[in-house]
Design an enzyme around this catalytic site. Structure first.
Site: not given
Length: 367
Positions: A265, A269, A278
């Site tokens: 990804r 998100h 993160y």
């Protein structure tokens, strides 16, 4: 101490499929469908999916859309999956599916409408039998199993032509009970179901390593007694080939398949997230070197099928397509406020009648 004698009851291997490596070089002979025209069409759709995502994120940042989940870096999975389905098959998508929706004929203005809060966008004009995007995690797998059961019943009892249900989801969704229940039923009943898992390595901020101790997602098929396959999700040819083969198996009565498509990804998100908190920077940089659009582009150039001039022309063409879609979205009259009830209930419960009437009065300027 006595060591009991045991007999091996079962063993398994998980295969991985790839046609193009990270440098865009063919690793084996390409499948029959991979003609120049088809490969160019797949490339166009991935570029368009990336453009739609880019514009949608910008619309969200300016308050014109709600929270939006980009598919940056994952275009090959959606485009490869959507392109492998027949028109009459039923697609049961999760929320990160821009490429697949485009392949299914969903209009850009419909995609924008969904994330703009207008449920009319889920009534796909060119894919009326496909299910709406599922926002809750993993519920779409159960819906798809139910659809597959109905399709099998229609074929066997009503002598309808064979059709297949295809469901998509993220790697985190395979940690939910819904996922296991769906593939278990699909295996027992040999349903015409294909499950495609987008293993983009992150379930929001939770890495895959914290999601499961399984070496692959694909091996979760073993417990359901169905075939499982891992595919390079940055290789649109491999995704298309794997899904097409699984769909053909399901259509011929051979039952369900689980496909794990691995990628990364390259975005937050959703627009409500900050992945920079993160995701390790070096991991993201390495993933950019494997991304699917550039990979297929390199192959096309190496075969003399693509050039800088063609790339520039494609970008101009798609920019115009996007601008027309944006105007169509902006010109769509807003749905009435009572739509939040109209699209949820076939028959409005009595407890909501007062709220419904109040919204109606507000819309008419009577309150």
């Amino acid at each position: 101490m006595h060591k009991p004698r045991m007999h091996l009851l079962a063993s398994f291997d998980i295969a991985r499929l790839q046609y193009l490596d990270e440098q865009g070089r063919a690793t084996q002979e390409l499948p029959d469908f991979a003609t120049p025209d088809t490969l160019l069409a797949l490339y166009r759709q991935m570029v368009l999916a990336r453009l739609v995502d880019d514009r949608a994120v910008k619309l969200q940042r300016t308050g014109q859309l709600g929270t939006y989940p980009s598919s940056l870096g994952q275009e090959a999975i959606g485009v490869g999956t959507g392109g492998a389905l027949a028109k009459d098959d039923v697609y049961c998508p999760y929320y990160r599916e821009t490429g697949a929706l485009l392949e299914r004929g969903v209009e850009i203005k419909e995609i924008l409408a969904i994330w703009g809060g207008d449920e009319r966008g889920q009534n796909f004009r060119h894919a009326p039998c496909d299910l709406p995007l599922a926002i809750p995690i993993a519920t779409q797998f159960l819906h798809a199993a139910g659809v597959a059961f109905a399709l099998k019943y229609q074929q066997k009892q009503l002598h309808k032509p064979p059709r297949v249900a295809v469901a998509s989801g993220g790697d985190g969704a395979t940690s939910r009970g819904d996922f296991f229940e769906a593939i278990n039923l699909a295996g027992v009943w040999r349903l015409p179901l294909v499950v495609v898992i987008n293993n983009n390595q992150w379930a929001i901020s939770v890495p895959r390593s914290a999601q499961t101790a399984a070496k692959t997602i694909a091996q979760k098929a073993i417990a359901a007694g169905i075939p499982g396959l891992q595919v390079d999700g940055n290789d649109v040819i491999a995704v298309r080939a794997a899904v097409a083969d699984a769909v053909a198996r399901a259509r011929s009565g051979e039952g369900p398949t689980l496909i794990e498509a691995t990628c990364y990804r390259l975005c937050d998100h959703t627009t409500a997230d900050d992945a920079g908190r993160y995701q390790p920077r070096e991991e993201v940089e390495a993933a950019w070197r494997r991304e699917p659009v550039a990979r297929l582009g390199k192959y096309l150039r190496s075969e003399g099928l693509w050039s800088d001039e063609q790339e520039e022309e494609l970008r101009r063409e798609l920019a115009e397509v996007m601008e027309r879609a944006l105007r169509a979205f902006a010109d769509t009259p807003r749905d009435k406020p009572t739509a939040i009830f109209d699209h949820l209930y076939a028959e409005l419960p009595e407890a909501f009648l007062e709220q419904y009437e109040q919204l109606g009065r507000l819309a008419e300027g009577r309150d």
